[in-house]
Design a protein around this motif. Structure first.
Motif, PDB file in Angstrom:
ATOM      1  N   LEU A  64       0.756  -1.265  -0.057  1.00  5.79           N
ATOM      2  CA  LEU A  64      -0.052  -0.027  -0.152  1.00  5.79           C
ATOM      3  C   LEU A  64       0.851   1.039  -0.037  1.00  5.79           C
ATOM      4  O   LEU A  64       1.767   1.348   0.719  1.00  5.79           O
ATOM      5  CB  LEU A  64      -1.066   0.093   1.028  1.00  5.79           C
ATOM      6  CG  LEU A  64      -2.228  -0.685   0.997  1.00  5.79           C
ATOM      7  CD1 LEU A  64      -1.952  -2.329   1.149  1.00  5.79           C
ATOM      8  CD2 LEU A  64      -3.323  -0.367   2.420  1.00  5.79           C
ATOM      9  N   THR A  65       0.600   2.180  -0.594  1.00  2.00           N
ATOM     10  CA  THR A  65       1.125   3.527  -0.949  1.00  2.00           C
ATOM     11  C   THR A  65       0.860   4.387   0.268  1.00  2.00           C
ATOM     12  O   THR A  65      -0.369   3.989   0.877  1.00  2.00           O
ATOM     13  CB  THR A  65       0.976   4.095  -2.308  1.00  2.00           C
ATOM     14  OG1 THR A  65      -0.689   4.660  -2.214  1.00  2.00           O
ATOM     15  CG2 THR A  65       1.206   3.385  -3.248  1.00  2.00           C
ATOM     16  N   THR A  66       1.420   5.511   0.397  1.00  2.00           N
ATOM     17  CA  THR A  66       1.017   6.450   1.718  1.00  2.00           C
ATOM     18  C   THR A  66      -0.381   6.801   1.456  1.00  2.00           C
ATOM     19  O   THR A  66      -0.935   6.847   2.501  1.00  2.00           O
ATOM     20  CB  THR A  66       1.984   7.727   1.612  1.00  2.00           C
ATOM     21  OG1 THR A  66       3.393   7.134   1.792  1.00  2.00           O
ATOM     22  CG2 THR A  66       1.830   8.663   2.931  1.00  2.00           C
ATOM     23  N   PRO A  67      -1.135   7.303   0.507  1.00  2.00           N
ATOM     24  CA  PRO A  67      -2.296   7.599   0.343  1.00  2.00           C
ATOM     25  C   PRO A  67      -3.175   6.618   0.760  1.00  2.00           C
ATOM     26  O   PRO A  67      -4.203   6.733   1.535  1.00  2.00           O
ATOM     27  CB  PRO A  67      -2.650   8.219  -0.866  1.00  2.00           C
ATOM     28  CG  PRO A  67      -1.080   8.790  -1.611  1.00  2.00           C
ATOM     29  CD  PRO A  67      -0.224   7.522  -0.838  1.00  2.00           C
ATOM     30  N   GLU A  68      -2.992   5.267   0.232  1.00  2.00           N
ATOM     31  CA  GLU A  68      -3.712   4.234   0.468  1.00  2.00           C
ATOM     32  C   GLU A  68      -3.669   3.921   2.203  1.00  2.00           C
ATOM     33  O   GLU A  68      -4.862   3.661   2.649  1.00  2.00           O
ATOM     34  CB  GLU A  68      -3.397   2.933  -0.288  1.00  2.00           C
ATOM     35  CG  GLU A  68      -3.462   3.194  -1.913  1.00  2.00           C
ATOM     36  CD  GLU A  68      -2.896   2.305  -2.692  1.00  2.00           C
ATOM     37  OE1 GLU A  68      -3.034   2.167  -3.931  1.00  2.00           O
ATOM     38  OE2 GLU A  68      -2.016   1.599  -2.236  1.00  2.00           O
ATOM     39  N   ARG A  69      -2.575   3.993   2.707  1.00  2.00           N
ATOM     40  CA  ARG A  69      -2.675   3.684   3.979  1.00  2.00           C
ATOM     41  C   ARG A  69      -3.310   4.727   4.934  1.00  2.00           C
ATOM     42  O   ARG A  69      -3.887   4.554   6.035  1.00  2.00           O
ATOM     43  CB  ARG A  69      -1.026   3.593   4.536  1.00  2.00           C
ATOM     44  CG  ARG A  69      -0.228   2.617   4.128  1.00  2.00           C
ATOM     45  CD  ARG A  69       1.198   2.334   4.513  1.00  2.00           C
ATOM     46  NE  ARG A  69       1.871   3.475   4.722  1.00  2.00           N
ATOM     47  CZ  ARG A  69       2.833   3.925   3.808  1.00  2.00           C
ATOM     48  NH1 ARG A  69       3.104   2.978   2.652  1.00  2.00           N
ATOM     49  NH2 ARG A  69       3.726   5.031   3.718  1.00  2.00           N
TER      50      ARG A  69
END
Length: 246
Positions: A64-69
């Motif tokens: 997961l990328t930062t926005p997804e986290r």
């Protein structure tokens, strides 16, 4: 994939353990190689849990990328429960990502002129960290040797801290379980113990009078509660009083 390997050394089973970290911490769009590696990793939930626990603000963690986290819900305080929730969220996220990719239209481009043949550029091989440090420490340039030595010291410190954090997390999990068991045992013990009858026995001496006599004769007595027996006995001897009356 939802199968995981638990334990304090779960990081050794990560699919990215021997890959170039730049693929997970590069700028721009997330690396397809990194995402594919994460999808086949057996410890995605543990990786993502560590990133959320330590509030990592960069890179790809658990696929997961930062926005997804950032969009994930709060996790339960118990680590085992948090990992179960993360496994479910990861599966949901992968399914949604596949639907998004399948829904994107395929762009049809008109045939273009053959591109000019590019001259291949030789790229430096990516060495594992330990081999790179060995190379640096054997280098003829003293500056390179010094950089390798500092890097090895820093890497050793990071590995030690990483192992300590894993052990601390395990201890914290066990501590939470033991505290919960202790609370249950204490509650059950309180239910089983017979109720204590409150004592209604009154002292067989005039407490106020004894305290006044004690203060006048150099005895230290608490202003509340029962007067010590030795003070009461001294008062009776001095005033010719007997227990229960004059």
């Amino acid at each position: 994939m939802t199968t995981t390997i638990s334990g304090e050394n779960w990081g050794e089973h990560a699919a990215c353990v021997r890959e170039d970290p730049k693929q997970w911490f590069g700028k721009g769009a997330p690396s397809a190689t990194a995402l594919d590696t994460c999808r086949r990793c057996l410890v995605r939930a543990e990786c993502l849990h560590d990133a959320l626990t330590h509030k990592a603000t960069a890179g790809i963690w658990g696929g997961l990328t930062t926005p997804e986290r950032t969009g994930l819900p709060p996790l339960p305080p118990v680590r085992a429960e948090a990992l179960d929730l993360l496994r479910t969220l990861i599966d949901q996220h992968d399914t949604e990502r596949e639907r998004t990719i399948m829904a994107q239209p395929i762009a049809v481009r008109p045939p273009a002129e053959p591109p000019l043949k590019a001259v291949p550029v030789a790229q430096s091989p990516v060495l594992p960290v330990d081999k790179l440090l060995d190379w640096g420490e054997r280098h003829v340039d003293p500056d390179v040797q010094a950089q390798a030595s500092r890097a090895r010291i820093a890497l050793t410190g990071l590995r030690t801290r990483y192992a300590s954090d894993l052990e601390l997390n395990k201890i914290s999990d066990e501590e939470e379980k033991l505290m919960a068991q202790l609370a249950e045992l204490r509650s059950r013990k309180a239910e089983l113990l017979p109720a204590k009858a409150k004592s209604s026995r009154k002292p067989d001496y005039p407490a106020a009078e004894v305290r006044a006599w004690a203060a006048a004769n150099g005895y230290e007595v608490s202003p509340t509660g029962r007067v010590p027996r030795k003070v009461v006995d001294a008062w009776r001897a001095a005033t010719q009083q007997t227990a229960g009356g004059s």
